[in-house]
Scaffold this active site. Structure first.
Site, short mmCIF file in Angstrom:
data_model
loop_
_atom_site.label_atom_id
_atom_site.label_comp_id
_atom_site.label_asym_id
_atom_site.label_seq_id
_atom_site.Cartn_x
_atom_site.Cartn_y
_atom_site.Cartn_z
N LYS A 180 0.82 -1.22 0.00
CA LYS A 180 0.00 0.00 0.00
C LYS A 180 0.85 1.26 0.00
O LYS A 180 0.48 2.27 -0.58
CB LYS A 180 -0.96 0.00 1.19
CG LYS A 180 -0.27 0.05 2.54
CD LYS A 180 -1.27 -0.13 3.67
CE LYS A 180 -0.58 -0.04 5.01
NZ LYS A 180 -1.34 -0.69 6.07
N ARG B 205 -8.09 -0.81 16.82
CA ARG B 205 -8.49 -0.38 15.48
C ARG B 205 -9.51 -1.42 15.03
O ARG B 205 -10.50 -1.59 15.73
CB ARG B 205 -7.28 -0.23 14.54
CG ARG B 205 -7.60 0.71 13.37
CD ARG B 205 -6.44 0.91 12.40
NE ARG B 205 -6.13 -0.27 11.60
CZ ARG B 205 -5.14 -0.33 10.72
NH1 ARG B 205 -4.36 0.71 10.52
NH2 ARG B 205 -4.92 -1.44 10.03
C1 LIG Z 1 -0.61 -1.61 6.67
C2 LIG Z 1 -1.06 -2.89 7.19
C3 LIG Z 1 -0.14 -3.94 7.34
C4 LIG Z 1 1.34 -3.79 7.06
O1 LIG Z 1 1.96 -3.01 8.03
P1 LIG Z 1 3.56 -2.84 8.07
O2 LIG Z 1 3.81 -2.19 9.38
O3 LIG Z 1 3.93 -2.00 6.91
O4 LIG Z 1 4.16 -4.19 7.98
C5 LIG Z 1 -0.63 -5.16 7.78
N1 LIG Z 1 -1.94 -5.33 8.07
C6 LIG Z 1 -2.86 -4.34 7.95
C7 LIG Z 1 -4.29 -4.61 8.30
C8 LIG Z 1 -2.44 -3.09 7.51
O5 LIG Z 1 -3.35 -2.11 7.40
#
Ligand SMILES: *Cc1c(COP(=O)(O)O)cnc(C)c1O
Length: 353
Positions: A36, A129
Site C-alpha cells: 500500500k 483499530r
Molecule cells: C498496513 C497494514 C499492514 C502492514 O503493516 P507494516 O507495518 O507496513 O508491515 C498489515 N496489516 C494491515 C491490516 C495493515 O493495514
C-alpha cells in the site's frame, strides 16, 4: 532525468523480499507482502513476485486492480466499505473483515459472480483499530462459515497501529486460542492464523512466535529493513532501498533570521526562527505536495532541512562537507510516511534502477 524523483533500487528490494520470505518460512509463516505504501506500482510489485512472494496485500481496491499476476493472491487489508463490496468480490481473493453485515453483503456479491470470497476474521487484541473483541470471535466465525459465497479462511489481528500495542507471545496466544476454539466448533483446520504486521517480526527474530501463527502481513520490514515494535534494524536487510532526489533551484547566502514584521507562515503556523547569522541556503524543488520535510532526511548528514511549504524546501548547507551548485540534486533517505507520501504524489517520478 525528471525531478523530484523517488529512486528504487531493484536489487536491494529483491534481496529484502527474499530474505524476509526466507526468515518467515523458516518460522512456518507464509508472508503476505503489503504494498500500500507503494500504491502497488506495477513495476515495483513485479519485483516482489520475482523474489518469490505468493500474496500481495493493499488497503485499496484501486491498487489491487493494478496487480494482474496469475497465481498471486490479492488481499484487501482495510475492512471493506459497503459501497465497494462488488469490487471486493471481483478483485480481492482474500479480505480482512470484522462486520458480519459486510461479510453477508460480500457473500451475496460473490455468489452472483459464481465465486467464493476468502475471508479472514480480524480480532482486536487491544490496539483498538479493527476487529471483533475476543469474546465475540467464535460466534462471528461460526456465522461467517455458514455463508454460501464465503470461504472462511481463518483469523487475524492487527497491532502497533492506533493503540501502539506491541505484539507479544501473550497477546498472540489469545488469537491462537480463539483459532483453536473455532477449529473445534467447526470441526476443521483453519488455513490462516495471521499474527500481524512488521511489528510482529521481533517475535521471529527472538524465536518466541507462537507456532500456530502461519501468516504475517509485511510492509515496512521489506521496504525499510527494520521491525516496527522496537524500530530495530533487521540484520541482512537493506535500509536504503529508496532514495529521494530533488533539484536545487536557488543557492544563496542570506540571513537566517527573517526580517520585517512577523506573523504566521503560509500554513497558518507560528514558527520560531533562530538567528544563526549568515547562512548558505539551497531551495530545492519539492514540497508538501510531494512530502513533508520532516519525513525525509538528507543522506549528507552535514546539511539540514530548515523549512518547507507546498512546493519549496529550504536546506541549510552552510556546513556541507561536499560542494553544491545550482542544478545539483540533494538526496534523502525516506521514512515510511515519507515513502507513502512520495508514492502518492503524481509529481514525483518513480524510477527503478
Ligand atoms: C498496513 C497494514 C499492514 C502492514 O503493516 P507494516 O507495518 O507496513 O508491515 C498489515 N496489516 C494491515 C491490516 C495493515 O493495514
Amino acid at each position: 532525468m525528471k525531478y523530484p524523483a523517488l529512486i528504487i533500487n531493484r536489487q536491494k528490494l529483491k534481496e529484502n523480499v527474499e530474505r524476509v520470505v526466507e526468515m518467515c518460512r523458516k518460522a512456518g509463516i507464509e508472508p503476505c507482502a503489503v504494498v500500500k505504501c507503494l500504491c502497488a506500482i506495477p513495476e515495483i510489485t513485479q519485483i516482489y513476485v520475482e523474489a518469490g512472494i505468493k500474496a500481495l496485500a493493499d488497503s485499496r481496491i484501486d491498487n489491487l486492480k493494478k496487480i494482474p499476476y496469475a497465481g498471486i493472491k490479492k488481499w484487501l487489508l482495510r475492512i471493506p466499505m459497503l459501497s465497494e463490496i462488488k469490487d471486493v468480490a471481483l478483485y480481492a481473493d482474500v479480505s480482512l473483515n470484522s462486520e458480519i453485515e459486510t461479510v453477508k453483503a460480500l457473500s451475496e456479491e460473490a455468489e452472483k459472480i459464481g465465486k467464493k470470497a476468502g475471508v479472514v476474521l480480524m480480532v482486536d487484541l487491544g490496539d483498538l483499530r479493527e476487529g471483533v473483541l475476543a469474546e465475540d470471535a467464535v460466534e462471528t466465525a461460526v456465522e461467517i462459515s455458514k455463508l454460501k459465497g464465503i470461504e472462511f479462511l481463518g483469523v487475524g489481528t492487527n497491532l502497533n497501529c492506533y493503540g501502539s500495542i506491541i505484539p507479544t507471545t501473550e497477546n498472540l496466544k489469545v488469537l491462537t486460542g480463539i483459532a483453536k476454539q473455532i477449529e473445534e466448533k467447526l470441526n476443521k483446520r483453519l488455513q490462516i492464523i495471521s499474527g500481524g504486521n512488521s511489528g510482529s517480526i521481533h517475535l521471529i527474530s527472538n524465536g518466541i512466535m507462537p507456532k500456530e501463527i502461519n501468516n504475517l502481513r509485511i510492509g515496512e520490514t521489506i521496504l525499510l529493513g527494520n521491525e516496527t515494535s522496537y524500530q530495530k534494524h533487521i540484520e541482512n536487510l537493506h535500509t536504503d532501498v529508496f532514495r529521494f532526489d530533488a533539484q536545487i533551484i536557488e543557492l544563496k547566502t542570506k540571513p537566517s533570521l527573517p526580517f520585517g514584521e512577523s506573523g504566521l507562515n503560509s500554513f497558518g503556523e507560528k514558527v520560531y526562527y533562530e538567528d544563526k547569522g549568515l547562512m548558505k541556503r539551497a531551495i530545492i524543488a519539492c514540497g508538501r505536495q510531494d512530502v513533508d520535510g520532516d519525513k525525509i532526511s538528507p543522506v549528507d548528514e552535514s546539511i539540514q532541512v530548515i523549512g518547507y511549504s507546498s512546493d519549496h524546501m529550504i536546506v541549510d548547507i552552510t556546513n556541507a562537507k561536499s560542494e553544491y551548485h545550482l542544478g545539483n540534486t540533494i538526496s534523502f533517505n525516506v521514512t515510511y510516511g515519507g515513502l507513502l507520501s512520495l508514492c502518492t504524489s503524481e509529481y514525483v517520478l518513480k524510477a527503478v534502477e
